[in-house]
Design an enzyme around this catalytic site. Structure first.
Site, PDB file in Angstrom:
ATOM      1  N   LYS A   1       0.852  -1.187   0.000  1.00  0.00           N
ATOM      2  CA  LYS A   1       0.000   0.000   0.000  1.00  0.00           C
ATOM      3  C   LYS A   1       0.888   1.238   0.000  1.00  0.00           C
ATOM      4  O   LYS A   1       1.798   1.342   0.830  1.00  0.00           O
ATOM      5  CB  LYS A   1      -0.900  -0.013   1.238  1.00  0.00           C
ATOM      6  CG  LYS A   1      -1.933   1.084   1.271  1.00  0.00           C
ATOM      7  CD  LYS A   1      -2.818   0.947   2.506  1.00  0.00           C
ATOM      8  CE  LYS A   1      -3.850   2.060   2.565  1.00  0.00           C
ATOM      9  NZ  LYS A   1      -4.685   1.979   3.787  1.00  0.00           N
TER      10      LYS A   1
ATOM     11  N   HIS B   1      -0.082   4.536   0.303  1.00  0.00           N
ATOM     12  CA  HIS B   1      -0.668   5.757   0.849  1.00  0.00           C
ATOM     13  C   HIS B   1      -1.268   5.461   2.223  1.00  0.00           C
ATOM     14  O   HIS B   1      -1.440   4.310   2.618  1.00  0.00           O
ATOM     15  CB  HIS B   1      -1.766   6.301  -0.074  1.00  0.00           C
ATOM     16  CG  HIS B   1      -2.909   5.342  -0.238  1.00  0.00           C
ATOM     17  ND1 HIS B   1      -2.853   4.255  -1.088  1.00  0.00           N
ATOM     18  CD2 HIS B   1      -4.131   5.281   0.364  1.00  0.00           C
ATOM     19  CE1 HIS B   1      -3.995   3.578  -1.022  1.00  0.00           C
ATOM     20  NE2 HIS B   1      -4.780   4.179  -0.144  1.00  0.00           N
TER      21      HIS B   1
END
Length: 224
Positions: free
Chosen positions: A104, A106
Site C-alpha cells: 500500500k 498511501h
C-alpha cells in the site's frame, strides 16, 4: 491422542473442510483427500478454529511469543481469530500481522504489511492452513526477516499431510524445520486423522475403499 485433536478432526469433517474422494492438488498430484480452510465460513466456525490453533500453539510453543504472522490470504483470518482465542483462553495479548500481496503506497498504514509491524526482539509464530510442499514458507520467511532483529520460534498449520516435499523424501514440515531452524508443527497429522476416523472410528467417513486409496497414495507420495 489429546482430546482437542479428536474434536478438531470431527470439526474439520463437520465443516466440510476435510473431504475424501478424488482431488487434483496444486502440485498436480491426484489425492484421495483434500483440506480447504476457506470452507470455514461462519463466525462460530472461525471462532472455534482459533481455539484449536491456540491450544496447539500453547502445547508446542508455550507463551513466549509476541506476534502471529499469517501469510496472505488465508493466513489473515487465521492470525486474527487465533490472537483473539489466545487472549480469551490464556489471558495473553498477542499481536497479529500479515503481508500484503501488493504494498500500500498511501495512508498511515502504507507498506507491505497489514496489522502490527514487527519490531526488534519480537518473537513470531507463523500460522498457515496446510503445507504440502513447503513452498509457501520460501516467500513468507524473507518478508519476516526484512522486519529487523526478529525471531521466528515456530510455524503451526492445521494439517500435516505427511507427504514428500519438493525435491525431498522428507515431509514438508520436517524440511522446513531443517532448513530454517525452527520447529514446524500441525494441529493434527493425517496419521491421527486415520486413527480417529478409521482405526478407532466408525469407518463411515474413511471407508475401507477410501483407506485403500490413501494407502496407495502414501506408497507413492508418502514422506520417509
Amino acid at each position: 491422542m489429546e482430546q482437542y485433536k479428536k474434536e478438531f478432526i470431527d470439526f474439520m469433517v463437520e465443516c466440510e473442510v476435510l473431504k475424501f474422494g478424488r482431488f487434483t492438488l496444486k502440485s498436480g498430484r491426484t489425492s484421495p483427500f483434500f483440506m480447504n480452510a476457506g470452507a470455514y465460513t461462519t463466525g462460530g466456525q472461525i471462532a472455534r478454529l482459533g481455539e484449536f490453533y491456540a491450544w496447539a500453539i500453547h502445547e508446542h510453543f508455550g507463551d513466549n511469543f509476541d506476534v502471529l504472522f499469517g501469510p496472505a490470504y488465508k493466513g489473515i483470518p487465521l492470525a486474527v481469530t487465533t490472537a483473539i482465542a489466545y487472549h480469551n483462553l490464556y489471558g495473553k495479548e498477542v499481536k497479529y500481522c500479515s503481508d500484503r500481496k501488493e504494498a500500500k503506497d498511501h495512508g498511515a498504514d502504507k507498506g507491505s504489511l497489514l496489522g502490527y509491524k514487527p519490531a526488534d526482539e519480537d518473537r513470531i509464530v507463523i500460522i498457515e492452513d496446510v503445507t504440502t510442499s513447503g513452498k509457501s514458507i520460501e516467500e513468507t520467511y524473507p518478508v519476516i526477516q526484512a522486519q529487523g532483529n526478529v525471531t521466528v520460534i515456530g510455524e503451526i498449520v492445521s494439517l500435516d499431510r505427511m507427504e514428500r516435499a519438493q525435491n525431498s523424501e522428507k515431509a514438508a514440515l520436517h524440511v522446513i524445520s531443517e532448513k530454517y531452524g525452527f520447529p514446524a508443527r500441525a494441529i493434527v497429522s493425517m496419521e491421527e486423522v486415520i486413527e480417529a476416523l478409521y482405526t478407532n472410528g466408525s469407518r463411515t467417513v474413511i471407508t475401507d475403499e477410501i483407506k485403500k486409496e490413501i494407502d496407495a497414495y502414501y506408497k507413492t507420495y508418502g514422506a520417509k
